[in-house]
Enzyme design. Sequence first.
Site, PDB file in Angstrom:
ATOM      1  N   ASP A   1      -3.505  12.531   0.821  1.00 42.55           N
ATOM      2  CA  ASP A   1      -4.431  11.458   0.467  1.00 42.55           C
ATOM      3  C   ASP A   1      -5.609  11.411   1.443  1.00 42.55           C
ATOM      4  OD1 ASP A   1      -2.900  10.613   2.611  1.00 42.55           O
ATOM      5  OD2 ASP A   1      -1.913   9.000   1.550  1.00 42.55           O
TER       6      ASP A   1
ATOM      7  N   ASN B   1       5.972  -1.214   2.184  1.00 39.37           N
ATOM      8  CA  ASN B   1       6.179  -1.743   0.826  1.00 39.37           C
ATOM      9  C   ASN B   1       6.667  -0.662  -0.142  1.00 39.37           C
ATOM     10  OD1 ASN B   1       3.912  -0.198   0.458  1.00 39.37           O
ATOM     11  ND2 ASN B   1       2.608  -1.825  -0.323  1.00 39.37           N
TER      12      ASN B   1
ATOM     13  N   HIS C   1       5.380   2.435  -0.521  1.00 39.79           N
ATOM     14  CA  HIS C   1       4.406   3.399  -1.057  1.00 39.79           C
ATOM     15  C   HIS C   1       4.601   4.784  -0.437  1.00 39.79           C
ATOM     16  CE1 HIS C   1       1.620   2.262   2.405  1.00 39.79           C
ATOM     17  NE2 HIS C   1       1.434   3.567   2.385  1.00 39.79           N
TER      18      HIS C   1
ATOM     19  N   GLU D   1       0.658   2.759  -4.391  1.00 36.71           N
ATOM     20  CA  GLU D   1       1.178   1.430  -4.116  1.00 36.71           C
ATOM     21  C   GLU D   1       2.168   1.002  -5.209  1.00 36.71           C
ATOM     22  OE1 GLU D   1       0.711   0.152  -1.342  1.00 36.71           O
ATOM     23  OE2 GLU D   1      -1.384  -0.114  -0.745  1.00 36.71           O
TER      24      GLU D   1
HETATM   25  C1  GLP Z   1      -0.253   5.541   5.109  1.00 32.96           C
HETATM   26  C2  GLP Z   1      -0.206   6.934   4.502  1.00 32.96           C
HETATM   27  C3  GLP Z   1       1.193   7.295   4.047  1.00 32.96           C
HETATM   28  C4  GLP Z   1       2.172   6.981   5.158  1.00 32.96           C
HETATM   29  C5  GLP Z   1       2.154   5.515   5.456  1.00 32.96           C
HETATM   30  C6  GLP Z   1       3.156   5.099   6.526  1.00 32.96           C
HETATM   31  O1  GLP Z   1      -0.392   4.552   4.145  1.00 32.96           O
HETATM   32  N1  GLP Z   1      -1.097   7.087   3.399  1.00 32.96           N
HETATM   33  O2  GLP Z   1       1.222   8.674   3.704  1.00 32.96           O
HETATM   34  O3  GLP Z   1       3.464   7.375   4.761  1.00 32.96           O
HETATM   35  O4  GLP Z   1       0.851   5.201   5.910  1.00 32.96           O
HETATM   36  O5  GLP Z   1       2.637   5.352   7.785  1.00 32.96           O
HETATM   37  P1  GLP Z   1       3.407   5.271   9.152  1.00 32.96           P
HETATM   38  O6  GLP Z   1       4.213   6.517   9.257  1.00 32.96           O
HETATM   39  O7  GLP Z   1       2.327   5.200  10.178  1.00 32.96           O
HETATM   40  O8  GLP Z   1       4.256   4.046   9.115  1.00 32.96           O
END
Ligand code: GLP
Length: 244
Positions: free
Chosen positions: A66, A135, A137, A142
Amino acid sequence: MDVVITPDPASAAVAAADIVEEYVRPGPMTLGLATGSTPVATYRELIRRHREAALSFARVRAFLLDEYLGLTPDDEESYHRTIRREFTESIDIPDDEVFGPDGTSSDPDRAARLYDEAIRSAGGVDLQLLGIGSNGHIGFNEPGTPLDGRTHSATLHRQTVSDNARFFGGSTSAVPVHVLTQGLGTIRDARALLLIATGEAKAEAVAAMIEGPADPSCPASVLQLHAHATVILDEAAASRLGPH
Ligand code: GLP
């Protein structure tokens, strides 16, 4: 879905790196990369193996999950720049073999289509790394996102904006709310999925992913529908799972 519970985040990173190494060592292969803080320990372990154990990424092609819309690739918080800083500039993957959705495009729908085409013409992703949002995702899909969608533009939920504000000096208003993300259908096309989750803050989302229904209320539950999905947890992230 294979679920592996490890004692702590460092052991989770080693377990994840072991799986990535299995795919990378024989090469050539296509690796799907995730940003966020969780995979960073896995990337560090892979960088260590590159330096100390001759693990080469020279025959790897990589696709990001992304990207924020409106950040240039050189913006420190663009995912393009983040993945270089955290991982790819420290290994021997060729720079021009690391691809991400074009967050600077004035036509995000076209950029999304082109990205799906690029993944398809590269022969698809062999192993896709994933984190999980608090949440549920994955990528930037989302809750409410269809389980079979392709790469698309999306608007972040308030929870995700607030979770990600720490990367933007703690300011929620600095977090771009529009993004491009591989869809859940695009992610499901990868031949294998590897999701890493650590810490208590992920425990509820992890329980919904593994024990809840496979439906859009928890996008990560799409892993239940995949024939080769592995989830690596530490004990804190596994703490809300029911007894087995
Ligand atoms: C972002 C990314 C996701 C990732 C999520 C959780 O939203 N787009 O790919 O999994 O954050 O991030 P973290 O590992 O920092 O909790």
